[in-house]
Design an enzyme around this catalytic site. Sequence first.
Site, PDB file in Angstrom:
ATOM      1  N   HIS A   1       0.834  -1.197   0.000  1.00 12.61           N
ATOM      2  CA  HIS A   1       0.000   0.000   0.000  1.00 12.61           C
ATOM      3  C   HIS A   1       0.870   1.249   0.000  1.00 12.61           C
ATOM      4  O   HIS A   1       1.802   1.366   0.789  1.00 12.61           O
ATOM      5  CB  HIS A   1      -0.916  -0.009   1.229  1.00 12.61           C
ATOM      6  CG  HIS A   1      -1.678   1.259   1.406  1.00 12.61           C
ATOM      7  ND1 HIS A   1      -1.342   2.196   2.341  1.00 12.61           N
ATOM      8  CD2 HIS A   1      -2.737   1.750   0.725  1.00 12.61           C
ATOM      9  CE1 HIS A   1      -2.176   3.211   2.244  1.00 12.61           C
ATOM     10  NE2 HIS A   1      -3.038   2.965   1.278  1.00 12.61           N
TER      11      HIS A   1
ATOM     12  N   GLY B   1       3.695  10.858 -22.135  1.00 16.49           N
ATOM     13  CA  GLY B   1       2.907   9.636 -21.987  1.00 16.49           C
ATOM     14  C   GLY B   1       3.284   8.849 -20.746  1.00 16.49           C
ATOM     15  O   GLY B   1       3.158   7.625 -20.738  1.00 16.49           O
TER      16      GLY B   1
END
Length: 140
Positions: free
Chosen positions: A22, A127
């Site tokens: 996490h 990108g």
Amino acid sequence: MLKGISPVVSPDLLKTLAEMGHGDEIVFSDAHFPAHTFNSRVIRADGVSAEALLAGVIPLFELDAYATPVVMMEAVPGDSLDPAVEAAYRKALGYDGTIQREERFAFYERAKKAYAVVITGQTAKYGNVILKKGVTPVLA
């Protein structure tokens, strides 16, 4: 080959996603990004579009619910972004939330701290996208 996992998700990428905890971040970079300069854990996905990788990863990857989980590089002064790139990434991720924009060198600093960088076949400028991993919901 595993059932339910996109064939664009390589074994190395699958292992990396499973290792992440996490709050860990992973960069999906364009083909021009200096990944090896900024991170020692680099996965190559030459010729595979960023959209295909994002679409393949998102069913396996919970986005962070406590922080903005999607970050993209902002254009340098005097340059412009192609809005189609963000739109394609949103569609691939099924994400309509906030996308944080980072200045180029701040993005590089973030890439240094990322768990890994995946070099995609994306050739559009700016990108690059970072995903922040969240907590996988408990299945009953």
